[in-house]
Design an enzyme around this catalytic site. Structure first.
Site, short mmCIF file in Angstrom:
data_model
loop_
_atom_site.label_atom_id
_atom_site.label_comp_id
_atom_site.label_asym_id
_atom_site.label_seq_id
_atom_site.Cartn_x
_atom_site.Cartn_y
_atom_site.Cartn_z
N LYS A 214 -10.58 -11.86 27.92
CA LYS A 214 -11.43 -13.05 28.12
C LYS A 214 -11.62 -13.38 29.60
O LYS A 214 -10.92 -12.88 30.48
CB LYS A 214 -10.86 -14.24 27.34
CG LYS A 214 -11.17 -14.13 25.85
CD LYS A 214 -10.79 -15.37 25.09
CE LYS A 214 -11.25 -15.26 23.63
NZ LYS A 214 -10.74 -16.38 22.81
N ARG A 248 -4.85 -11.85 18.58
CA ARG A 248 -6.14 -11.22 18.24
C ARG A 248 -6.58 -10.42 19.47
O ARG A 248 -6.88 -10.99 20.51
CB ARG A 248 -7.15 -12.30 17.88
CG ARG A 248 -8.53 -11.76 17.51
CD ARG A 248 -9.48 -12.93 17.20
NE ARG A 248 -10.82 -12.46 16.88
CZ ARG A 248 -11.77 -12.22 17.77
NH1 ARG A 248 -11.52 -12.41 19.07
NH2 ARG A 248 -12.97 -11.80 17.39
#
Length: 271
Positions: A214, A248
């Protein structure tokens, strides 16, 4: 906790939710797995490397993403979910905040709904999850980055998601929570979310951390999305140390090795 036919020891272990984006435009791997053969080959590889749950998504949720129709999203995800469930004995999660998409995915075999809006986007979602008895992951999210008191506000807003779930009749043992790194937070708030992620245990549910590749990692290390594995691994170590049940991630092998090593060190400290 039972997801599909599998039992998960959410108090003592950290499991991998592997990301399978069947989208042309995801921030990290858009277009790589959006054809059936490629998706199935990648699913098989991720399972071999240690994925415990496959999270299948048909719409990118990266910043500035283009929302697609429910019909298009269903066309992308339902055949892949059906094919994965036919070939592999693994729980499948549908990464969607739209009840119509989730319903089609559950019909195709999905065992869990991963809702980035924590039941707050689609008023039909909570009832659908309750009726079908699937598990759900409810993520903290909001349309801005304004908080009066960051962590207390975030916990309160996530508690609202739990309230929606409980009012609809979703069982406690079907709920996972996600602090929502990268959503409704600026760079500093994302770092603070990761630093104090253990505070979410106050809500009393198994936790999932989703930081893989991210922007908070990209901004910190000044690296593009495909070079953020080491930064992701640091957050995975922290997730294991702070008793998160799931991470995740995109890079399965590296994260699985990281989890095993961290768990071994922590276990040595218990003896």
């Amino acid at each position: 906790m039972k997801i599909g036919t599998k039992e998960f020891d959410v108090k003592n272990k950290t499991y991998i939710m592997g990301i399978l984006n069947v989208t042309p435009d995801s921030f990290s791997d858009g277009g790589k797995w959006n054809h059936m053969d490629a998706a199935l080959a990648h699913a098989e590889e991720m399972i071999r490397e240690g994925t415990a749950i496959l999270d299948i998504g048909g719409e990118s949720t990266r910043p500035g993403h283009q929302q697609i129709t429910e019909e298009e999203e269903i066309e992308r995800v339902a055949p892949v979910i059906e094919a994965v469930k036919a070939r592999f004995d693994i729980p499948v999660s549908i990464d969607s905040y739209k009840a119509k998409v989730a319903a089609a995915a559950i019909e195709a075999g999905a065992d869990l709904v991963n809702d980035i809006w924590g039941l707050k986007y689609d008023p039909e979602m909570a009832g659908l999850i309750a009726r079908t008895g699937v598990a759900c992951c409810l993520m903290h999210n909001k349309n801005n980055t304004e908080y009066q008191d960051f962590y207390p506000d975030m916990l309160q807003e996530t508690a609202e998601c739990v309230k929606l779930a409980k009012e609809a009749g979703i069982a406690d043992d079907k709920i996972i929570l996600d602090p929502g790194v990268g959503f409704g937070k600026n760079y500093e708030q994302n770092l603070e979310t990761i630093l104090h992620m253990e505070r979410f245990h106050e809500l009393g549910y198994p936790m999932l951390l989703g930081t893989s590749r991210k922007s908070v990692i990209g901004l910190t290390l000044d690296l593009p999305a495909d070079q953020r594995v080491e930064g992701t691994l640091v957050t995975t170590v922290m997730a294991v140390m702070k008793k998160y049940a799931f991470v995740r991630v995109h890079d399965i092998k590296e994260n699985q090795r990281t989890i095993r090593m961290t768990e071994a060190i922590l276990k040595a400290g218990e003896n």
